[in-house]
Motif scaffolding. Structure first.
Motif, short mmCIF file in Angstrom:
data_model
loop_
_atom_site.label_atom_id
_atom_site.label_comp_id
_atom_site.label_asym_id
_atom_site.label_seq_id
_atom_site.Cartn_x
_atom_site.Cartn_y
_atom_site.Cartn_z
N HIS A 70 0.83 -1.21 0.00
CA HIS A 70 0.00 0.00 0.00
C HIS A 70 0.87 1.26 0.00
O HIS A 70 0.67 2.16 -0.81
CB HIS A 70 -0.93 -0.03 1.22
CG HIS A 70 -1.80 1.18 1.37
ND1 HIS A 70 -3.18 1.11 1.36
CD2 HIS A 70 -1.50 2.48 1.52
CE1 HIS A 70 -3.67 2.34 1.49
NE2 HIS A 70 -2.67 3.19 1.60
N HIS A 116 1.88 4.50 -3.17
CA HIS A 116 1.76 5.96 -3.09
C HIS A 116 2.89 6.67 -3.86
O HIS A 116 2.81 7.86 -4.12
CB HIS A 116 1.79 6.44 -1.63
CG HIS A 116 0.45 6.37 -0.95
ND1 HIS A 116 -0.65 7.09 -1.37
CD2 HIS A 116 0.04 5.66 0.13
CE1 HIS A 116 -1.67 6.83 -0.58
NE2 HIS A 116 -1.29 5.96 0.34
N HIS A 138 -5.16 7.75 -3.12
CA HIS A 138 -5.83 6.45 -3.08
C HIS A 138 -6.71 6.28 -4.32
O HIS A 138 -6.69 5.24 -4.95
CB HIS A 138 -6.69 6.33 -1.82
CG HIS A 138 -5.86 6.21 -0.57
ND1 HIS A 138 -6.05 7.00 0.53
CD2 HIS A 138 -4.80 5.41 -0.29
CE1 HIS A 138 -5.15 6.68 1.45
NE2 HIS A 138 -4.38 5.72 0.98
ZN LIG Z 1 -2.59 5.22 1.73
#
Ligand SMILES: [Zn+2]
Length: 137
Positions: free
Chosen positions: A89, A93, A105
């Protein structure tokens, strides 16, 4: 209580492995640093990513770089699988440009995307025989 930071070689190793397996070629390993923090007041955050933005790059004459910070109180309690997903995750980014900014996101990161990449990562690990014993059946 104030926040304290320490180096996180375990997180760094995982982040490098993930970036390599998932072929995130835009992620420059030497410019991604990993820290573990203790004493964060944020209740729900497990990890976060910081970028050295353009104004700092220009001022300090440094290249764009990123720091993945894991919040010890939460990250350290996760299972290995959850840790892997957390780092996937955070790496998502980082934009293709690797310029110090972030991808949001929306359109880039959600549970489905992370799960899919995690499966790919696991398969890759298995194929190179690095899966931990407890994951073998
Ligand atoms: Zn995030």
């Amino acid at each position: 209580m104030s926040i304290t930071y320490s180096e996180a070689p375990d997180v760094k190793k995982l982040a490098d492995e993930i970036a390599e397996s998932l072929e995130f070629f835009h992620v420059v390993p030497q410019l991604v640093f990993c820290l573990r923090s203790k004493g964060s007041t944020s209740r729900r955050t497990i990890a976060r990513i910081h970028g050295l933005g353009k104004v700092w790059q220009e001022t300090l004459n440094l290249p764009a770089s990123y720091v993945i910070e894991v919040i010890s109180e939460r990250y350290d309690r996760l299972t290995q699988e959850e840790r892997e997903k957390t780092i996937i995750h955070e790496l998502l980014h980082i934009p293709r440009a690797f310029a110090g900014g972030f991808r949001p996101h929306k359109g880039y990161i959600d549970e489905q995307i992370v799960d899919q990449l995690h499966k790919t990562f696991r398969k890759h690990k298995q194929s190179i025989g690095q899966v931990f014993k407890e994951h073998q059946e």
